[in-house]
Design an enzyme around this catalytic site. Structure first.
Site, PDB file in Angstrom:
ATOM      1  N   HIS A  51      30.880  48.981  40.008  1.00  0.00           N
ATOM      2  CA  HIS A  51      31.667  49.880  39.183  1.00  0.00           C
ATOM      3  C   HIS A  51      30.830  51.161  39.057  1.00  0.00           C
ATOM      4  O   HIS A  51      29.600  51.110  39.173  1.00  0.00           O
ATOM      5  CB  HIS A  51      31.912  49.295  37.788  1.00  0.00           C
ATOM      6  CG  HIS A  51      32.787  48.076  37.797  1.00  0.00           C
ATOM      7  ND1 HIS A  51      32.373  46.840  37.376  1.00  0.00           N
ATOM      8  CD2 HIS A  51      34.073  47.928  38.191  1.00  0.00           C
ATOM      9  CE1 HIS A  51      33.366  45.971  37.500  1.00  0.00           C
ATOM     10  NE2 HIS A  51      34.410  46.612  38.002  1.00  0.00           N
ATOM     11  N   ASP A  54      28.145  50.539  36.742  1.00  0.00           N
ATOM     12  CA  ASP A  54      27.081  49.619  37.200  1.00  0.00           C
ATOM     13  C   ASP A  54      26.025  50.456  37.912  1.00  0.00           C
ATOM     14  O   ASP A  54      24.825  50.191  37.808  1.00  0.00           O
ATOM     15  CB  ASP A  54      27.601  48.597  38.223  1.00  0.00           C
ATOM     16  CG  ASP A  54      28.604  47.600  37.639  1.00  0.00           C
ATOM     17  OD1 ASP A  54      28.404  47.174  36.490  1.00  0.00           O
ATOM     18  OD2 ASP A  54      29.574  47.252  38.350  1.00  0.00           O
TER      19      ASP A  54
HETATM   20  C1  GLO Z   1      39.908  41.786  37.646  1.00  0.00           C
HETATM   21  C2  GLO Z   1      39.505  42.385  38.901  1.00  0.00           C
HETATM   22  C3  GLO Z   1      38.141  43.042  38.819  1.00  0.00           C
HETATM   23  C4  GLO Z   1      37.975  44.050  39.920  1.00  0.00           C
HETATM   24  C5  GLO Z   1      36.721  44.837  39.759  1.00  0.00           C
HETATM   25  C6  GLO Z   1      36.583  45.898  40.827  1.00  0.00           C
HETATM   26  O1  GLO Z   1      40.859  41.057  37.540  1.00  0.00           O
HETATM   27  O2  GLO Z   1      39.541  41.448  39.922  1.00  0.00           O
HETATM   28  O3  GLO Z   1      37.123  42.083  38.878  1.00  0.00           O
HETATM   29  O4  GLO Z   1      37.990  43.447  41.162  1.00  0.00           O
HETATM   30  O5  GLO Z   1      36.699  45.435  38.510  1.00  0.00           O
HETATM   31  O6  GLO Z   1      37.361  46.974  40.521  1.00  0.00           O
END
Ligand code: GLO
Ligand code: MG
Length: 346
Positions: A51, A54
């Site tokens: 993210h 992150d």
């Molecule tokens: C939630 C999502 C989340 C995304 C992550 C990347 O349901 O799967 O984990 O994949 O935030 O954007």
């Protein structure tokens, strides 16, 4: 002998999670980013998903220059460890400005916040050496149907995607659809919706998708059909493999945990479409069970990859010739049993 394959694996720092759920606190202490990065390396994964926050913690309190500086420092560290950044995703679901959604918020200032933050996310991705921006549109939906105008929301999403595409001529947007949770209904619930909205943008070639197994299941769809659909448009740019037991809260179970046959079908479809041959990664968006002890904290990640590779062997040793002749004879009963017995080791 180890199976020869071309797949590269990754996960995100949030996949080493602490066990919090809506009914109780964490069950494991938080771990530092450094610890997670070294765990990823130790386990022999190839890349990390990020993210934006992150990559650059407390991103909202930092200037553009500071964000770039920290992204460059992270890039150096990743290079030093030999770890690639698979993608960067704007986390548009934590900040007070995104309570009502980011791009589709009813508040113009909040929509602007979402677009500005997405631009910063694209800057970070560029510095980390990836052109892939993942858009999980967490709060782009409604709790009650009357709260937003659905048609206008589509226009607002296109406007936001266009702003991102204009910001960096190389960035590619991979939309990660999910039908619900946290919202009652999301505006882009399936791969069909994602690929349709791509056509409305200023550069449809740079708007593709990411399939998450659990999200397809939550939409009542078969993940392997979603894979085939996206691949037929050459638009499957990333995948989040995991599992889901029915239409419940989003579970992010280890890959293959609930439905081995579906996991087998997903890999068979990835193989047939030569997924990964253009550098796409296999990502595991899985979480440890809340009951998981600290000493078993990363098992769900290693297990998901292990299951993937064992099922890859199953896919490659499946008797395709026998399957074809059963199909020619419309003997799907025998085909069904062929799959079942193959999975059971017969
Ligand atoms: C939630 C999502 C989340 C995304 C992550 C990347 O349901 O799967 O984990 O994949 O935030 O954007
Ligand atoms: Mg996901």
């Amino acid at each position: 002998m180890a199976l020869k394959h071309h797949y590269q694996f990754c996960f995100g720092p949030w996949n080493i999670s602490e066990g919090q759920d809506p009914y109780g606190p964490t069950t494991r202490p938080p771990q530092s980013f450094d610890w997670k990065l070294s765990a990823l390396k130790k386990m022999g994964f190839d890349a990390m998903m990020f993210h934006d926050d992150d990559a650059v913690p407390d991103i909202d309190s930092k200037s553009v220059a500071q964000i770039r500086k920290e992204a460059k420092e992270l890039k150096k560290r990743l290079d030093g460890e030999g770890i690639a950044a698979e993608m960067v995703a704007p986390r548009l679901w934590f900040h007070p400005n995104t309570v009502d959604g980011g791009y589709t918020s009813n508040d113009k200032k909040h929509r602007q916040y979402a677009i500005d933050r997405s631009r910063r996310c694209i800057d970070i991705a560029k510095i980390l050496g990836t052109d892939l921006i993942v858009l999980w549109l967490a709060r782009e939906g409604t709790y009650i149907r009357e709260a937003k105008d659905g048609r206008r929301s589509v226009d607002l999403l296109v406007e936001a995607f266009d702003a991102m595409l204009a910001h960096d001529k190389r960035a590619r947007l991979a939309i990660e659809p999910k039908p619900n949770e946290p919202m009652d209904h999301a505006y882009i619930p399936t791969i069909g919706h994602a690929l349709a909205i791509a056509q409305h943008t200023r550069d449809p070639k740079r708007v593709g998708c990411l399939i998450e197994s659990a999200h397809a299941i939550l939409a009542g769809l078969d993940p392997s059909d979603e894979i085939d659909f996206a691949c037929s448009f050459d638009k499957l740019w990333s995948i989040h493999l995991n599992d889901q037991n029915g239409l419940k809260y989003d579970q992010d179970r280890p890959f293959g945990c609930t439905n081995l046959r579906s996991a087998f079908d997903q890999i068979r479809t990835l193989e047939r479409n030569q997924y990964g041959k253009n550098g796409e990664y296999v990502c595991f968006d899985v979480h440890p069970f809340r009951t998981t002890k600290v000493e078993h904290w990363t098992a769900h990640l290693e297990n998901s990859r292990r299951t993937f590779l064992l099922l890859l062997e199953k896919v490659r040793s499946f008797d395709e010739k026998a399957a074809r002749s059963l199909i020619a004879n419309r003997d799907y009963q025998a085909l069904d049993q062929l799959v079942i017995e193959h999975l059971m080791g017969n």
